[in-house]
Design a protein around this motif. Structure first.
Motif, short mmCIF file in Angstrom:
data_model
loop_
_atom_site.label_atom_id
_atom_site.label_comp_id
_atom_site.label_asym_id
_atom_site.label_seq_id
_atom_site.Cartn_x
_atom_site.Cartn_y
_atom_site.Cartn_z
N LYS A 15 0.67 -1.03 -0.02
CA LYS A 15 -0.08 -0.01 -0.06
C LYS A 15 0.77 1.23 0.04
N THR A 16 1.92 1.33 -0.49
CA THR A 16 2.69 2.52 -0.70
C THR A 16 2.08 3.36 -1.21
N LYS A 17 1.17 3.52 -2.41
CA LYS A 17 0.69 4.56 -2.79
C LYS A 17 -0.34 5.06 -1.94
N LEU A 18 -0.85 4.31 -1.07
CA LEU A 18 -2.05 4.69 -0.25
C LEU A 18 -1.90 5.30 0.96
N LEU A 19 -0.51 5.31 1.04
CA LEU A 19 0.03 5.87 2.25
C LEU A 19 -0.47 7.35 3.01
N PRO A 20 -0.27 8.25 1.80
CA PRO A 20 -0.67 9.68 2.21
C PRO A 20 -2.11 9.81 2.64
N LEU A 21 -3.12 8.86 2.01
CA LEU A 21 -4.51 8.84 2.17
C LEU A 21 -4.51 8.20 3.76
N ILE A 22 -3.88 7.32 4.21
CA ILE A 22 -4.06 6.65 5.35
C ILE A 22 -3.57 7.60 6.50
N GLU A 23 -2.37 8.34 6.22
CA GLU A 23 -1.63 9.26 7.09
C GLU A 23 -2.65 10.45 7.44
N ARG A 24 -3.27 10.93 6.53
CA ARG A 24 -4.40 11.99 6.69
C ARG A 24 -5.54 11.52 7.59
N SER A 230 -8.61 -0.78 4.39
CA SER A 230 -8.30 -0.19 3.08
C SER A 230 -8.88 -1.30 2.12
N THR A 231 -9.42 -0.55 0.89
CA THR A 231 -10.18 -1.56 -0.04
C THR A 231 -10.22 -0.99 -1.35
N TRP A 232 -10.74 -1.56 -2.42
CA TRP A 232 -10.86 -0.75 -3.76
C TRP A 232 -12.17 -0.36 -3.90
N LEU A 233 -12.77 0.72 -4.54
CA LEU A 233 -14.13 1.10 -4.80
C LEU A 233 -14.54 0.66 -6.37
N GLN A 234 -13.82 0.91 -7.15
CA GLN A 234 -14.02 0.63 -8.70
C GLN A 234 -12.84 0.85 -9.39
N ASN A 235 -13.06 0.15 -10.60
CA ASN A 235 -11.94 0.28 -11.64
C ASN A 235 -12.65 0.30 -13.00
N LYS A 236 -11.70 0.21 -14.16
CA LYS A 236 -12.69 0.60 -15.43
C LYS A 236 -13.87 -0.45 -15.54
N PHE A 237 -13.75 -1.73 -14.95
CA PHE A 237 -14.62 -2.73 -15.29
C PHE A 237 -15.61 -3.03 -14.42
N GLU A 256 -7.60 8.13 -6.42
CA GLU A 256 -7.60 7.65 -7.66
C GLU A 256 -6.20 7.40 -7.97
N HIS A 257 -5.83 6.37 -8.40
CA HIS A 257 -4.33 6.38 -9.23
C HIS A 257 -4.35 5.42 -10.36
N PHE A 258 -3.41 5.88 -11.11
CA PHE A 258 -3.27 5.07 -12.55
C PHE A 258 -2.11 4.14 -12.41
N TYR A 259 -2.44 2.95 -13.10
CA TYR A 259 -1.18 2.07 -13.33
C TYR A 259 -1.11 1.64 -14.78
N HIS A 260 0.06 1.23 -15.18
CA HIS A 260 0.31 1.06 -16.54
C HIS A 260 0.64 -0.34 -16.83
N VAL A 261 -0.05 -1.13 -17.74
CA VAL A 261 0.06 -2.47 -18.10
C VAL A 261 0.75 -2.30 -19.45
N GLY A 262 1.93 -1.96 -19.53
CA GLY A 262 2.72 -1.76 -20.89
C GLY A 262 2.82 -0.35 -21.15
N ALA A 274 -9.81 3.14 -1.53
CA ALA A 274 -10.62 3.98 -0.31
C ALA A 274 -9.94 3.46 1.05
N VAL A 275 -10.18 4.30 1.82
CA VAL A 275 -9.98 3.78 3.33
C VAL A 275 -11.68 3.95 3.84
#
Ligand SMILES: C[S@@+](CC[C@H](N)C(=O)[O-])C[C@H]1O[C@@H](n2cnc3c(N)ncnc32)[C@H](O)[C@@H]1O
Length: 288
Positions: A15-24, A230-237, A256-262, A274-275
Protein backbone atom coordinates in the motif's frame (compact mmCIF):
# COMPACT_ATOMS: atom_id res chain seq x y z
CA UNK A 1 5.87 11.72 6.21
CA UNK A 2 8.89 13.22 4.45
CA UNK A 3 10.17 10.10 2.83
CA UNK A 4 8.38 6.80 2.47
CA UNK A 5 10.29 3.81 3.78
CA UNK A 6 10.11 0.73 1.55
CA UNK A 7 10.40 -2.51 3.54
CA UNK A 8 12.89 -5.29 2.69
CA UNK A 9 10.21 -7.85 1.74
CA UNK A 10 7.91 -6.77 -1.08
CA UNK A 11 4.48 -8.24 -1.66
CA UNK A 12 1.60 -7.86 -4.13
CA UNK A 13 -0.91 -5.33 -2.90
CA UNK A 14 1.69 -3.26 -1.05
CA UNK A 15 0.00 0.00 0.00
CA UNK A 16 2.85 2.44 -0.67
CA UNK A 17 0.63 4.61 -2.89
CA UNK A 18 -2.17 4.73 -0.33
CA UNK A 19 0.06 5.90 2.51
CA UNK A 20 -0.68 9.65 2.22
CA UNK A 21 -4.43 8.96 2.35
CA UNK A 22 -4.00 6.65 5.34
CA UNK A 23 -1.77 9.13 7.13
CA UNK A 24 -4.29 11.98 6.64
CA UNK A 25 -7.09 9.89 8.14
CA UNK A 26 -5.46 7.94 10.93
CA UNK A 27 -6.01 9.01 14.56
CA UNK A 28 -3.07 10.26 16.66
CA UNK A 29 -1.32 7.09 17.72
CA UNK A 30 0.61 8.29 20.79
CA UNK A 31 -1.73 6.60 23.26
CA UNK A 32 -3.04 3.82 21.04
CA UNK A 33 -1.82 0.31 20.36
CA UNK A 34 -1.55 -0.17 16.58
CA UNK A 35 -3.02 -3.54 15.54
CA UNK A 36 -2.44 -4.64 11.96
CA UNK A 37 -3.91 -8.15 11.36
CA UNK A 38 -2.88 -8.25 7.65
CA UNK A 39 0.59 -6.73 7.81
CA UNK A 40 1.87 -7.97 4.42
CA UNK A 41 5.07 -6.00 3.77
CA UNK A 42 4.42 -3.90 6.88
CA UNK A 43 4.79 -0.68 4.87
CA UNK A 44 1.84 1.04 6.59
CA UNK A 45 2.72 0.53 10.24
CA UNK A 46 6.45 0.85 9.59
CA UNK A 47 5.92 4.33 8.14
CA UNK A 48 3.42 5.55 10.74
CA UNK A 49 5.85 4.48 13.47
CA UNK A 50 3.46 3.87 16.39
CA UNK A 51 5.09 3.48 19.79
CA UNK A 52 3.35 0.13 20.37
CA UNK A 53 2.22 -2.27 17.68
CA UNK A 54 1.00 -5.77 17.01
CA UNK A 55 1.74 -6.83 13.44
CA UNK A 56 0.18 -10.12 12.33
CA UNK A 57 -0.31 -12.12 9.16
CA UNK A 58 -1.17 -15.71 8.30
CA UNK A 59 1.94 -15.99 6.13
CA UNK A 60 4.54 -17.57 8.45
CA UNK A 61 7.49 -16.52 6.29
CA UNK A 62 6.80 -12.81 6.60
CA UNK A 63 6.46 -13.10 10.35
CA UNK A 64 9.54 -15.34 10.72
CA UNK A 65 11.57 -12.76 8.81
CA UNK A 66 10.64 -9.90 11.14
CA UNK A 67 10.96 -12.05 14.24
CA UNK A 68 14.46 -13.02 13.10
CA UNK A 69 15.36 -9.31 13.13
CA UNK A 70 13.55 -8.71 16.40
CA UNK A 71 15.32 -11.56 18.18
CA UNK A 72 18.65 -10.66 16.57
CA UNK A 73 18.98 -13.86 14.61
CA UNK A 74 19.63 -11.71 11.57
CA UNK A 75 20.99 -8.17 11.37
CA UNK A 76 21.80 -5.69 8.62
CA UNK A 77 25.42 -6.84 8.91
CA UNK A 78 24.48 -10.50 8.43
CA UNK A 79 22.22 -9.57 5.50
CA UNK A 80 25.04 -7.69 3.83
CA UNK A 81 27.42 -10.63 4.05
CA UNK A 82 24.78 -13.14 3.04
CA UNK A 83 23.53 -11.28 -0.05
CA UNK A 84 27.03 -10.39 -1.18
CA UNK A 85 28.16 -14.00 -0.95
CA UNK A 86 24.98 -15.56 -2.36
CA UNK A 87 24.78 -12.89 -5.09
CA UNK A 88 28.28 -13.83 -6.21
CA UNK A 89 27.31 -17.49 -6.52
CA UNK A 90 24.12 -16.48 -8.36
CA UNK A 91 26.08 -14.43 -10.89
CA UNK A 92 28.35 -17.44 -11.51
CA UNK A 93 25.67 -20.15 -11.67
CA UNK A 94 22.52 -18.21 -12.72
CA UNK A 95 19.16 -20.03 -12.89
CA UNK A 96 20.49 -23.25 -11.40
CA UNK A 97 21.51 -21.55 -8.23
CA UNK A 98 18.25 -19.62 -7.88
CA UNK A 99 16.29 -22.90 -8.08
CA UNK A 100 18.67 -24.53 -5.62
CA UNK A 101 17.97 -21.77 -3.08
CA UNK A 102 14.24 -22.05 -3.81
CA UNK A 103 14.35 -25.75 -3.02
CA UNK A 104 16.42 -25.10 0.10
CA UNK A 105 13.89 -22.48 1.25
CA UNK A 106 10.95 -24.83 0.67
CA UNK A 107 12.67 -27.39 2.91
CA UNK A 108 14.11 -25.28 5.72
CA UNK A 109 12.22 -21.94 5.54
CA UNK A 110 15.22 -19.81 6.43
CA UNK A 111 14.38 -16.06 6.56
CA UNK A 112 17.58 -15.10 4.72
CA UNK A 113 16.68 -17.41 1.83
CA UNK A 114 13.21 -15.86 1.77
CA UNK A 115 14.79 -12.41 1.41
CA UNK A 116 17.13 -13.67 -1.32
CA UNK A 117 14.23 -15.16 -3.29
CA UNK A 118 11.94 -12.17 -2.81
CA UNK A 119 14.64 -9.87 -4.18
CA UNK A 120 15.73 -12.01 -7.10
CA UNK A 121 12.53 -13.68 -8.31
CA UNK A 122 10.40 -12.63 -11.26
CA UNK A 123 8.81 -9.21 -10.65
CA UNK A 124 9.62 -9.41 -6.93
CA UNK A 125 6.47 -11.43 -6.30
CA UNK A 126 5.75 -13.74 -3.45
CA UNK A 127 3.46 -16.56 -4.38
CA UNK A 128 2.98 -19.98 -2.81
CA UNK A 129 1.36 -22.98 -4.48
CA UNK A 130 -1.32 -25.31 -3.09
CA UNK A 131 1.22 -27.12 -0.94
CA UNK A 132 2.40 -23.80 0.47
CA UNK A 133 5.65 -23.92 -1.51
CA UNK A 134 7.24 -20.78 -2.96
CA UNK A 135 6.98 -21.16 -6.72
CA UNK A 136 7.96 -17.90 -8.39
CA UNK A 137 10.50 -18.32 -11.21
CA UNK A 138 13.84 -16.53 -11.48
CA UNK A 139 13.79 -12.87 -12.51
CA UNK A 140 16.68 -12.87 -14.96
CA UNK A 141 18.94 -9.90 -14.63
CA UNK A 142 22.69 -9.79 -14.87
CA UNK A 143 24.35 -8.68 -11.65
CA UNK A 144 21.16 -9.33 -9.64
CA UNK A 145 22.79 -8.43 -6.36
CA UNK A 146 24.97 -5.49 -7.41
CA UNK A 147 26.74 -3.62 -4.63
CA UNK A 148 24.18 -0.76 -4.84
CA UNK A 149 21.24 -3.16 -4.66
CA UNK A 150 22.66 -4.99 -1.65
CA UNK A 151 23.25 -1.63 0.10
CA UNK A 152 19.64 -0.65 -0.57
CA UNK A 153 18.31 -3.88 0.98
CA UNK A 154 20.72 -3.63 3.92
CA UNK A 155 19.47 -0.10 4.64
CA UNK A 156 15.88 -1.36 4.57
CA UNK A 157 16.73 -4.06 7.10
CA UNK A 158 18.60 -1.49 9.22
CA UNK A 159 15.51 0.74 9.35
CA UNK A 160 13.48 -2.10 10.88
CA UNK A 161 16.34 -3.08 13.18
CA UNK A 162 16.64 0.48 14.51
CA UNK A 163 12.87 0.87 14.84
CA UNK A 164 12.77 -2.25 16.99
CA UNK A 165 15.21 -0.61 19.39
CA UNK A 166 12.93 2.42 19.86
CA UNK A 167 9.48 0.91 19.62
CA UNK A 168 7.56 -1.93 21.19
CA UNK A 169 6.60 -3.89 18.05
CA UNK A 170 5.52 -7.56 18.07
CA UNK A 171 4.98 -9.92 15.14
CA UNK A 172 2.59 -12.88 15.24
CA UNK A 173 1.68 -15.48 12.65
CA UNK A 174 -2.04 -16.02 12.97
CA UNK A 175 -5.41 -15.70 11.33
CA UNK A 176 -7.07 -12.30 11.62
CA UNK A 177 -9.82 -13.83 13.81
CA UNK A 178 -7.24 -14.73 16.41
CA UNK A 179 -5.59 -11.32 16.26
CA UNK A 180 -8.89 -9.54 16.78
CA UNK A 181 -9.90 -11.95 19.57
CA UNK A 182 -6.73 -11.03 21.43
CA UNK A 183 -7.74 -7.41 21.87
CA UNK A 184 -9.27 -7.06 25.29
CA UNK A 185 -11.65 -4.32 26.37
CA UNK A 186 -9.13 -2.41 28.38
CA UNK A 187 -6.77 -1.80 25.49
CA UNK A 188 -6.81 1.54 23.71
CA UNK A 189 -6.28 0.38 20.18
CA UNK A 190 -6.39 1.44 16.58
CA UNK A 191 -6.97 -1.42 14.12
CA UNK A 192 -5.83 -1.07 10.53
CA UNK A 193 -6.97 -3.85 8.19
CA UNK A 194 -5.87 -4.49 4.65
CA UNK A 195 -7.38 -7.88 3.72
CA UNK A 196 -6.87 -9.50 0.30
CA UNK A 197 -9.32 -8.42 -2.38
CA UNK A 198 -12.30 -10.75 -2.73
CA UNK A 199 -12.21 -13.12 -5.66
CA UNK A 200 -8.58 -12.52 -6.53
CA UNK A 201 -7.20 -15.64 -4.96
CA UNK A 202 -3.58 -15.26 -5.94
CA UNK A 203 -1.82 -17.69 -3.67
CA UNK A 204 -1.94 -20.10 -0.74
CA UNK A 205 -2.01 -17.37 1.92
CA UNK A 206 -4.46 -15.09 0.14
CA UNK A 207 -7.83 -16.74 -0.27
CA UNK A 208 -10.60 -14.38 0.75
CA UNK A 209 -14.37 -14.70 0.50
CA UNK A 210 -17.45 -12.57 1.10
CA UNK A 211 -17.95 -14.62 4.26
CA UNK A 212 -14.48 -13.63 5.50
CA UNK A 213 -15.27 -10.01 4.73
CA UNK A 214 -18.53 -10.23 6.72
CA UNK A 215 -16.79 -11.88 9.67
CA UNK A 216 -14.14 -9.16 9.61
CA UNK A 217 -16.79 -6.47 9.50
CA UNK A 218 -18.89 -7.95 12.34
CA UNK A 219 -15.86 -8.52 14.55
CA UNK A 220 -14.60 -4.98 14.02
CA UNK A 221 -18.03 -3.53 14.64
CA UNK A 222 -18.52 -5.54 17.85
CA UNK A 223 -15.06 -4.69 19.14
CA UNK A 224 -16.07 -1.08 19.71
CA UNK A 225 -12.53 -0.01 18.73
CA UNK A 226 -11.42 2.59 16.22
CA UNK A 227 -10.66 0.94 12.91
CA UNK A 228 -9.72 1.70 9.34
CA UNK A 229 -9.80 -0.70 6.44
CA UNK A 230 -8.37 -0.15 2.99
CA UNK A 231 -10.06 -1.50 -0.10
CA UNK A 232 -10.82 -0.70 -3.72
CA UNK A 233 -14.03 1.01 -4.83
CA UNK A 234 -14.01 0.69 -8.56
CA UNK A 235 -11.97 0.21 -11.68
CA UNK A 236 -12.74 0.49 -15.38
CA UNK A 237 -14.71 -2.76 -15.31
CA UNK A 238 -16.28 -3.22 -11.90
CA UNK A 239 -17.57 -1.66 -8.73
CA UNK A 240 -16.79 -3.28 -5.40
CA UNK A 241 -20.30 -4.08 -4.16
CA UNK A 242 -19.04 -5.11 -0.69
CA UNK A 243 -18.47 -1.49 0.21
CA UNK A 244 -22.19 -0.75 -0.18
CA UNK A 245 -23.37 -4.12 1.13
CA UNK A 246 -21.10 -4.68 4.09
CA UNK A 247 -19.31 -1.47 5.00
CA UNK A 248 -22.06 1.09 4.41
CA UNK A 249 -21.94 2.39 8.00
CA UNK A 250 -18.36 3.58 7.48
CA UNK A 251 -17.02 6.96 6.46
CA UNK A 252 -15.17 6.72 3.14
CA UNK A 253 -12.20 8.68 1.81
CA UNK A 254 -10.94 7.81 -1.62
CA UNK A 255 -8.06 8.25 -3.98
CA UNK A 256 -7.65 7.46 -7.64
CA UNK A 257 -4.42 6.29 -9.11
CA UNK A 258 -3.22 5.14 -12.48
CA UNK A 259 -1.25 2.10 -13.24
CA UNK A 260 0.38 1.05 -16.47
CA UNK A 261 0.20 -2.32 -18.10
CA UNK A 262 2.69 -1.83 -20.88
CA UNK A 263 3.78 1.38 -22.58
CA UNK A 264 0.67 2.39 -24.53
CA UNK A 265 -1.74 5.11 -23.38
CA UNK A 266 -4.64 2.71 -23.90
CA UNK A 267 -3.19 0.49 -21.19
CA UNK A 268 -3.24 3.25 -18.63
CA UNK A 269 -5.97 2.13 -16.25
CA UNK A 270 -7.23 3.79 -13.16
CA UNK A 271 -8.40 2.30 -9.90
CA UNK A 272 -10.21 4.09 -7.11
CA UNK A 273 -9.00 2.92 -3.73
CA UNK A 274 -10.45 3.93 -0.41
CA UNK A 275 -10.08 3.87 3.31
CA UNK A 276 -13.20 3.14 5.37
CA UNK A 277 -13.43 4.26 8.98
CA UNK A 278 -15.83 4.05 11.93
CA UNK A 279 -14.88 7.47 13.37
CA UNK A 280 -15.01 11.13 12.40
CA UNK A 281 -11.99 12.77 10.76
CA UNK A 282 -9.14 13.60 13.12
CA UNK A 283 -9.37 17.33 13.95
CA UNK A 284 -5.89 18.04 12.81
CA UNK A 285 -3.24 15.71 11.59
CA UNK A 286 -0.66 15.38 14.31
CA UNK A 287 2.12 15.14 11.77
CA UNK A 288 2.78 11.45 12.25
C1 LIG B 1 -3.31 -6.99 0.72
S1 LIG B 1 -2.11 -7.84 1.66
C2 LIG B 1 -1.62 -6.65 2.86
C3 LIG B 1 -0.73 -5.61 2.26
C4 LIG B 1 -0.07 -4.67 3.25
N1 LIG B 1 -1.01 -3.72 3.80
C5 LIG B 1 1.07 -3.95 2.56
O1 LIG B 1 0.93 -2.73 2.30
O2 LIG B 1 2.08 -4.58 2.27
C6 LIG B 1 -3.02 -8.98 2.57
C7 LIG B 1 -2.22 -9.80 3.57
O3 LIG B 1 -3.15 -10.55 4.34
C8 LIG B 1 -2.61 -11.82 4.63
N2 LIG B 1 -3.78 -12.70 4.89
C9 LIG B 1 -4.63 -13.29 4.00
N3 LIG B 1 -5.61 -13.97 4.63
C10 LIG B 1 -5.39 -13.80 5.97
C11 LIG B 1 -6.06 -14.24 7.15
N4 LIG B 1 -7.15 -15.02 7.08
N5 LIG B 1 -5.56 -13.86 8.36
C12 LIG B 1 -4.44 -13.10 8.44
N6 LIG B 1 -3.75 -12.65 7.35
C13 LIG B 1 -4.23 -12.99 6.14
C14 LIG B 1 -1.79 -12.20 3.40
O4 LIG B 1 -0.79 -13.11 3.75
C15 LIG B 1 -1.26 -10.83 2.97
O5 LIG B 1 0.02 -10.62 3.50
Amino acid sequence: MDKIFIPPIKIQGIKTKLLPLIERNVLPLDELLWVEPFMGSGVVGFNLRPQRALFADNNPHLIAFYNAIRFEKISSYIVKNFLTEQGKILSERGDDYYYEVRERFNKFHEPLDFLFLNRSCFNGLIRFNREGKFNVPYGHKSQRFSKAYVTKIVNQVRYVEESLLCFDWKFLCQDFRETLAQIDDSKQVFIYCDPPYIGRHVDYYNSWSVEDERTLCDTLKNSGKYFMISTWLQNKFRINSCVEDIWKFCRTEMQEHFYHVGAKEINRNSIVEAVLMNYEPPEENNGL
